[in-house]
Design a protein around this motif. Structure first.
Motif, short mmCIF file in Angstrom:
data_model
loop_
_atom_site.label_atom_id
_atom_site.label_comp_id
_atom_site.label_asym_id
_atom_site.label_seq_id
_atom_site.Cartn_x
_atom_site.Cartn_y
_atom_site.Cartn_z
N ILE A 212 1.04 -1.29 0.08
CA ILE A 212 0.15 -0.10 0.08
C ILE A 212 0.95 1.16 -0.16
CG2 ILE A 212 -1.74 1.21 1.43
CD1 ILE A 212 -2.63 -1.30 2.41
N LYS A 213 0.50 2.14 -1.04
CA LYS A 213 1.28 3.36 -1.14
C LYS A 213 0.56 4.66 -1.00
CE LYS A 213 3.94 5.98 -4.61
NZ LYS A 213 4.55 5.98 -6.02
N ASP A 214 1.18 5.49 -0.20
CA ASP A 214 0.52 6.87 -0.11
C ASP A 214 0.88 7.84 -1.15
OD1 ASP A 214 -0.04 9.49 0.88
OD2 ASP A 214 -0.28 8.67 2.94
N VAL A 215 -0.14 8.37 -1.79
CA VAL A 215 -0.11 8.97 -3.04
C VAL A 215 0.75 10.31 -2.68
CG1 VAL A 215 -0.82 10.27 -5.01
CG2 VAL A 215 -2.00 7.90 -4.28
N TYR A 216 0.41 10.99 -1.39
CA TYR A 216 0.93 12.23 -1.19
C TYR A 216 2.49 12.08 -0.90
CZ TYR A 216 1.73 16.84 1.07
OH TYR A 216 2.16 18.10 1.20
N SER A 217 2.99 11.11 -0.08
CA SER A 217 4.31 11.06 0.30
C SER A 217 4.96 10.05 -0.17
CB SER A 217 4.32 10.46 1.67
OG SER A 217 3.80 9.34 2.09
N SER A 218 4.28 9.31 -1.43
CA SER A 218 5.00 8.20 -2.04
C SER A 218 5.85 7.23 -1.42
CB SER A 218 5.97 8.94 -3.36
OG SER A 218 5.18 9.79 -4.02
N ILE A 220 5.77 3.55 1.08
CA ILE A 220 4.97 2.61 1.18
C ILE A 220 4.78 2.31 2.75
CG2 ILE A 220 4.90 -0.28 1.37
CD1 ILE A 220 4.94 0.95 -1.40
N VAL A 221 3.34 2.59 3.14
CA VAL A 221 2.77 2.47 4.39
C VAL A 221 2.39 1.25 5.00
CG1 VAL A 221 2.13 4.95 4.32
CG2 VAL A 221 0.44 3.18 3.44
N ALA A 237 -2.23 -6.23 5.23
CA ALA A 237 -1.44 -4.74 4.58
C ALA A 237 -2.20 -3.52 5.06
CB ALA A 237 -1.45 -4.97 3.16
N LEU A 238 -3.65 -3.60 4.95
CA LEU A 238 -4.24 -2.59 5.47
C LEU A 238 -4.27 -2.31 7.15
CD1 LEU A 238 -7.61 -3.06 3.48
CD2 LEU A 238 -6.14 -1.05 3.10
N GLU A 239 -4.04 -3.19 7.74
CA GLU A 239 -3.85 -3.02 9.21
C GLU A 239 -2.62 -2.50 9.36
OE1 GLU A 239 -4.65 -6.98 10.79
OE2 GLU A 239 -6.77 -6.64 10.99
N MET A 240 -1.44 -3.00 8.91
CA MET A 240 -0.32 -2.35 8.82
C MET A 240 -0.24 -0.89 8.62
SD MET A 240 3.41 -3.27 7.25
CE MET A 240 3.50 -4.90 8.37
N ALA A 241 -0.98 -0.45 7.54
CA ALA A 241 -0.99 0.75 7.14
C ALA A 241 -1.71 1.69 8.13
CB ALA A 241 -1.54 1.04 5.59
N VAL A 242 -2.71 0.99 8.81
CA VAL A 242 -3.39 2.06 9.82
C VAL A 242 -2.75 1.94 10.87
CG1 VAL A 242 -5.45 1.84 11.28
CG2 VAL A 242 -5.62 1.18 8.67
N ILE A 243 -2.16 1.27 11.43
CA ILE A 243 -1.17 1.21 12.57
C ILE A 243 -0.06 2.25 12.39
CG2 ILE A 243 0.34 -0.22 14.09
CD1 ILE A 243 -1.70 -2.58 13.78
N PRO A 265 -16.79 -9.05 1.63
CA PRO A 265 -17.64 -8.71 2.74
C PRO A 265 -16.99 -9.32 4.01
CG PRO A 265 -18.52 -10.33 1.34
CD PRO A 265 -17.40 -9.65 0.72
N ARG A 266 -15.96 -10.15 4.02
CA ARG A 266 -15.23 -10.62 5.27
C ARG A 266 -14.03 -9.59 5.70
NH1 ARG A 266 -14.52 -16.80 3.94
NH2 ARG A 266 -13.80 -15.89 1.75
N ASN A 267 -13.94 -8.68 4.87
CA ASN A 267 -12.80 -7.94 5.27
C ASN A 267 -13.22 -6.97 6.47
OD1 ASN A 267 -10.52 -5.97 5.11
ND2 ASN A 267 -10.26 -6.26 3.09
N PRO A 268 -12.68 -7.04 7.60
CA PRO A 268 -12.95 -6.12 8.73
C PRO A 268 -12.66 -4.67 8.47
CG PRO A 268 -11.16 -7.67 9.45
CD PRO A 268 -11.64 -7.87 8.10
N CYS A 269 -11.59 -4.52 7.96
CA CYS A 269 -11.29 -3.13 7.59
C CYS A 269 -12.07 -2.33 6.57
CB CYS A 269 -9.68 -3.08 7.00
SG CYS A 269 -8.31 -3.80 8.19
N LEU A 270 -12.84 -2.87 5.77
CA LEU A 270 -13.70 -2.18 5.04
C LEU A 270 -15.08 -2.24 5.23
CD1 LEU A 270 -11.94 -3.28 1.61
CD2 LEU A 270 -11.88 -1.24 2.81
N SER A 271 -15.41 -2.80 6.52
CA SER A 271 -16.72 -3.09 7.12
C SER A 271 -17.40 -1.98 7.70
CB SER A 271 -16.87 -4.23 7.72
OG SER A 271 -16.23 -4.22 8.86
#
Length: 271
Positions: A212-218, A220-221, A237-243, A265-271
């Motif tokens: 996962i890449k942040d567009v503003y800072s370029s 990998i988060v 990957a999403l959990e690491m980026a959020v943390i 639908p089973r992805n808790p980070c998008l629910s």
């Protein structure tokens, strides 16, 4: 006892031929009459996709032989060759059909576990289950059995174009020519993330990596690595980026081409 005369043998042969023709007509009439019924007609076999029409008559020859009609007579009336019939009789189910049945079963199990996967990911899951196959073979089996991803586009009807994607694409814009294209711009961190999944071959099999890449800072988060293309890969990957961004990423847009993995639908980070 005197041997049967030639005329008597001819008469018996004609009787067998008439009996075979009558049985064939009855089978055809039953098949036509039962075209609108549910399930197969009695004493008939379900046709297999790609099976030659000649092989569909072999069960009839076997049934006539059980009734006392010689195989030679049945094959002559039905215009069949005896040698292929005897080869089919030795192995009624070819090895290729058995292999295809195992592959279809592996694809079906993978589709039941992850209905959001397309045929490419289902082929990888079947390979991990011990049933390797070409991507084209997986596409054919999934298409024949209507095992489609639940996140696919609405199928086209009456020659029209397919409908829009089932998920929202917040990065798409319409240019001056009326064409849809993507623009990725961000004015602050945690405003827009881009993500992708890549695969690498190793000596022990495939290895998948999601970044996962942040567009503003370029930068990998977040990232994750795993041996299978599962929803857990995107979740990690999403959990690491959020943390790493402090946990406050409300309003952040995540864009990915792998909708069947991230729009889950089973992805808790998008629910």
């Amino acid at each position: 006892m005197d041997p049967p005369s030639r005329n008597r043998c001819r008469q018996q042969t004609r009787q067998h031929q008439r009996r075979v023709c009558r049985t064939t007509r009855d089978a055809s009439a039953q098949s036509s009459a039962g075209a609108g019924e549910r399930g197969p007609t009695p004493r008939s076999r379900l046709s297999v996709t790609g099976e030659p029409a000649v092989k569909r008559l072999y069960p009839l020859v076997r049934e006539l032989a059980a009734d006392g009609i010689p195989v030679a007579v049945s094959c002559r009336v039905l215009k069949l060759s005896r040698q292929p019939y005897y080869r089919w009789l030795a192995t009624p189910v070819p090895e290729a059909e058995v292999t295809e049945a195992y592959r279809a079963n592996a694809l079906f199990d993978a589709h039941q576990d992850d209905p959001e996967f397309g045929y490419r990911y289902l082929a990888d899951e079947a390979d991990a289950a011990g049933q390797p196959m070409a991507v084209r073979t997986a596409w054919r089996l999934c298409s024949d059995n209507a095992w489609f991803s639940v996140f696919g586009k609405v199928p086209a009807k009456n020659g029209k174009r397919p409908g829009p994607p089932v998920h929202d694409d917040l990065c798409v814009v319409i240019d001056a020519d009326g064409q849809a294209r993507h623009e990725f711009h961000a004015t602050a961190v945690n405003e827009l993330w881009l993500t992708d999944i890549t695969e690498h071959w190793t000596d022990e099999g495939k290895l998948y990596m999601c970044a996962i890449k942040d567009v503003y800072s370029s930068r990998i988060v977040g990232y994750s690595i795993g041996p299978r293309m599962k929803a857990r890969l995107a979740v990690d990957a999403l959990e690491m980026a959020v943390i790493r961004r402090g946990g406050d990423v409300a309003g952040c847009v995540t864009h990915s081409d792998y909708a069947e993995v991230f729009v889950n639908p089973r992805n808790p980070c998008l629910s």
